[in-house]
Design a protein around this motif. Structure first.
Motif, PDB file in Angstrom:
ATOM      1  N   ASP A   7     -15.875  27.417   4.451  1.00 20.31           N
ATOM      2  CA  ASP A   7     -15.787  27.376   5.921  1.00 20.31           C
ATOM      3  C   ASP A   7     -15.030  28.578   6.477  1.00 20.31           C
ATOM      4  OD1 ASP A   7     -17.185  24.951   6.029  1.00 20.31           O
ATOM      5  OD2 ASP A   7     -15.346  23.780   5.771  1.00 20.31           O
ATOM      6  N   GLY A   8     -15.276  29.745   5.891  1.00 19.55           N
ATOM      7  CA  GLY A   8     -14.662  30.981   6.365  1.00 19.55           C
ATOM      8  C   GLY A   8     -13.255  31.233   5.872  1.00 19.55           C
ATOM      9  N   HIS A   9     -12.731  30.354   5.021  1.00 20.90           N
ATOM     10  CA  HIS A   9     -11.358  30.516   4.539  1.00 20.90           C
ATOM     11  C   HIS A   9     -11.338  30.663   3.022  1.00 20.90           C
ATOM     12  CE1 HIS A   9      -9.916  29.431   8.500  1.00 20.90           C
ATOM     13  NE2 HIS A   9     -10.717  28.373   8.472  1.00 20.90           N
ATOM     14  N   PRO A  10     -10.636  31.700   2.513  1.00 18.27           N
ATOM     15  CA  PRO A  10     -10.524  31.853   1.061  1.00 18.27           C
ATOM     16  C   PRO A  10      -9.780  30.659   0.449  1.00 18.27           C
ATOM     17  CG  PRO A  10      -9.751  33.828   2.202  1.00 18.27           C
ATOM     18  CD  PRO A  10      -9.977  32.767   3.241  1.00 18.27           C
ATOM     19  N   THR A  11     -10.249  30.196  -0.691  1.00 22.87           N
ATOM     20  CA  THR A  11      -9.590  29.106  -1.406  1.00 22.87           C
ATOM     21  C   THR A  11      -9.352  29.551  -2.843  1.00 22.87           C
ATOM     22  OG1 THR A  11     -11.655  28.097  -2.131  1.00 22.87           O
ATOM     23  CG2 THR A  11     -10.788  27.375   0.002  1.00 22.87           C
ATOM     24  N   ASP A  12      -8.584  28.775  -3.570  1.00 22.99           N
ATOM     25  CA  ASP A  12      -8.311  29.075  -4.975  1.00 22.99           C
ATOM     26  C   ASP A  12      -8.257  27.764  -5.738  1.00 22.99           C
ATOM     27  OD1 ASP A  12      -7.350  29.797  -7.484  1.00 22.99           O
ATOM     28  OD2 ASP A  12      -6.058  31.362  -6.671  1.00 22.99           O
ATOM     29  N   ALA A  13      -9.343  27.429  -6.391  1.00 25.77           N
ATOM     30  CA  ALA A  13      -9.445  26.157  -7.098  1.00 25.77           C
ATOM     31  C   ALA A  13      -8.518  26.078  -8.300  1.00 25.77           C
ATOM     32  CB  ALA A  13     -10.889  25.923  -7.545  1.00 25.77           C
ATOM     33  N   LEU A  14      -8.095  27.206  -8.835  1.00 28.07           N
ATOM     34  CA  LEU A  14      -7.186  27.166  -9.986  1.00 28.07           C
ATOM     35  C   LEU A  14      -5.748  26.912  -9.565  1.00 28.07           C
ATOM     36  CD1 LEU A  14      -8.582  30.076 -12.189  1.00 28.07           C
ATOM     37  CD2 LEU A  14      -9.081  27.624 -12.314  1.00 28.07           C
ATOM     38  N   ARG A  15      -5.381  27.376  -8.384  1.00 34.88           N
ATOM     39  CA  ARG A  15      -4.005  27.179  -7.916  1.00 34.88           C
ATOM     40  C   ARG A  15      -3.860  25.918  -7.058  1.00 34.88           C
ATOM     41  NH1 ARG A  15      -3.782  33.260  -7.487  1.00 34.88           N
ATOM     42  NH2 ARG A  15      -2.336  33.860  -9.140  1.00 34.88           N
ATOM     43  N   ALA A  16      -4.968  25.332  -6.666  1.00 32.51           N
ATOM     44  CA  ALA A  16      -4.936  24.124  -5.837  1.00 32.51           C
ATOM     45  C   ALA A  16      -4.692  22.890  -6.709  1.00 32.51           C
ATOM     46  CB  ALA A  16      -6.260  23.977  -5.098  1.00 32.51           C
ATOM     47  N   ALA A  17      -4.476  21.770  -6.054  1.00 29.10           N
ATOM     48  CA  ALA A  17      -4.337  20.509  -6.787  1.00 29.10           C
ATOM     49  C   ALA A  17      -5.572  20.301  -7.647  1.00 29.10           C
ATOM     50  CB  ALA A  17      -4.180  19.348  -5.802  1.00 29.10           C
ATOM     51  N   GLY A  18      -5.376  19.922  -8.876  1.00 32.18           N
ATOM     52  CA  GLY A  18      -6.484  19.731  -9.796  1.00 32.18           C
ATOM     53  C   GLY A  18      -6.836  20.979 -10.591  1.00 32.18           C
ATOM     54  N   GLY A  19      -6.139  22.076 -10.337  1.00 30.89           N
ATOM     55  CA  GLY A  19      -6.395  23.318 -11.061  1.00 30.89           C
ATOM     56  C   GLY A  19      -6.176  23.179 -12.554  1.00 30.89           C
ATOM     57  N   GLU A  20      -5.194  22.348 -12.922  1.00 31.78           N
ATOM     58  CA  GLU A  20      -4.910  22.119 -14.351  1.00 31.78           C
ATOM     59  C   GLU A  20      -6.117  21.474 -15.033  1.00 31.78           C
ATOM     60  OE1 GLU A  20      -3.134  20.636 -11.859  1.00 31.78           O
ATOM     61  OE2 GLU A  20      -1.307  21.850 -11.808  1.00 31.78           O
ATOM     62  N   ASP A  21      -6.727  20.518 -14.347  1.00 29.92           N
ATOM     63  CA  ASP A  21      -7.911  19.848 -14.903  1.00 29.92           C
ATOM     64  C   ASP A  21      -9.074  20.822 -15.043  1.00 29.92           C
ATOM     65  OD1 ASP A  21      -6.549  17.440 -15.033  1.00 29.92           O
ATOM     66  OD2 ASP A  21      -7.246  16.785 -13.054  1.00 29.92           O
ATOM     67  N   ARG A  22      -9.219  21.711 -14.081  1.00 29.12           N
ATOM     68  CA  ARG A  22     -10.291  22.712 -14.142  1.00 29.12           C
ATOM     69  C   ARG A  22     -10.082  23.614 -15.360  1.00 29.12           C
ATOM     70  NH1 ARG A  22     -14.028  25.445 -10.343  1.00 29.12           N
ATOM     71  NH2 ARG A  22     -13.647  23.720  -8.945  1.00 29.12           N
ATOM     72  N   LEU A  23      -8.836  24.036 -15.587  1.00 27.49           N
ATOM     73  CA  LEU A  23      -8.533  24.874 -16.757  1.00 27.49           C
ATOM     74  C   LEU A  23      -8.820  24.126 -18.053  1.00 27.49           C
ATOM     75  CD1 LEU A  23      -5.238  26.570 -15.535  1.00 27.49           C
ATOM     76  CD2 LEU A  23      -7.454  27.684 -15.906  1.00 27.49           C
ATOM     77  N   ARG A  24      -8.445  22.859 -18.094  1.00 27.52           N
ATOM     78  CA  ARG A  24      -8.727  22.054 -19.295  1.00 27.52           C
ATOM     79  C   ARG A  24     -10.238  21.937 -19.520  1.00 27.52           C
ATOM     80  NH1 ARG A  24      -4.987  18.562 -16.915  1.00 27.52           N
ATOM     81  NH2 ARG A  24      -2.898  19.082 -17.611  1.00 27.52           N
ATOM     82  N   GLY A  25     -10.993  21.799 -18.440  1.00 28.40           N
ATOM     83  CA  GLY A  25     -12.439  21.718 -18.533  1.00 28.40           C
ATOM     84  C   GLY A  25     -13.068  23.002 -19.064  1.00 28.40           C
ATOM     85  N   LEU A  26     -12.350  24.104 -18.943  1.00 30.41           N
ATOM     86  CA  LEU A  26     -12.819  25.388 -19.458  1.00 30.41           C
ATOM     87  C   LEU A  26     -12.308  25.659 -20.873  1.00 30.41           C
ATOM     88  CD1 LEU A  26     -12.329  27.546 -16.233  1.00 30.41           C
ATOM     89  CD2 LEU A  26     -14.492  26.702 -17.179  1.00 30.41           C
TER      90      LEU A  26
END
Length: 170
Positions: A23-42
């Motif tokens: 929606d026009g705003h930069p985000t960061d899925a790794l630094r946001a809540a749940g980023g740890e789970d995303r890293l584990r998924g990788l």
């Protein structure tokens, strides 16, 4: 080797595309809540140190791929302690990555980038939509893919071009 490039491609694109514009705003899925789970998924451990290393590598690769820099210093830094050691079995030779635990995923991302860049030269690129922050690996035969997704950016960009042409005709 082709299978390795595809597996590497998936890891690389997942990390590169972990900082989308929403929606026009930069985000960061790794630094946001749940980023740890995303890293584990990788395949990572989800630690704060790992997250910072992966984010540093991601940011450096994004700039490098976009052509905004030729500085590979951050990539070199993460590879300094990494070693690949051969392991022989009846099935052949495999390579085992040895590196500090909090750098392993970041090292894998750099190695994946290298394999994709050399295995598919010129095919790793940013989305042609300047408002998008995503990347793609162009696997089309003519190497003409421009957008991260035809359904999202491709359609949007084609609609803008069409509207611009219609306005200029009036």
């Amino acid at each position: 080797m082709a299978g390795a490039v595809i597996e590497d491609e998936d890891l690389l694109i997942a990390v590169l595309n972990s900082a989308p514009v929403v929606d026009g705003h930069p985000t960061d899925a790794l630094r946001a809540a749940g980023g740890e789970d995303r890293l584990r998924g990788l395949g990572g451990d989800g630690s704060a140190e790992e997250r910072e290393r992966v984010c540093q590598v991601r940011d450096a690769l994004q700039q490098l791929i976009r052509g905004g820099t030729r500085d590979v210093g951050p990539l070199d830094t993460v590879l300094r302690q990494a070693r690949l050691h051969p392991a022989v079995s009846p099935a052949g030779v495999t390579w085992q990555l040895e590196t500090p635990a909090d750098e392993k995923l970041a090292v894998r991302v750099v190695l994946a980038w290298s394999r994709v860049a050399t295995g598919l030269p010129g095919r790793l690129r940013p989305c042609a939509n300047a408002e998008c922050n995503l990347f793609l690996v162009d696997r089309s035969r003519p190497a003409t893919a421009r957008w991260c997704s035809m359904a999202a950016c491709g359609n949007r960009m084609k609609a803008r071009t069409h509207a611009r042409k219609r306005r200029s005709e009036q």
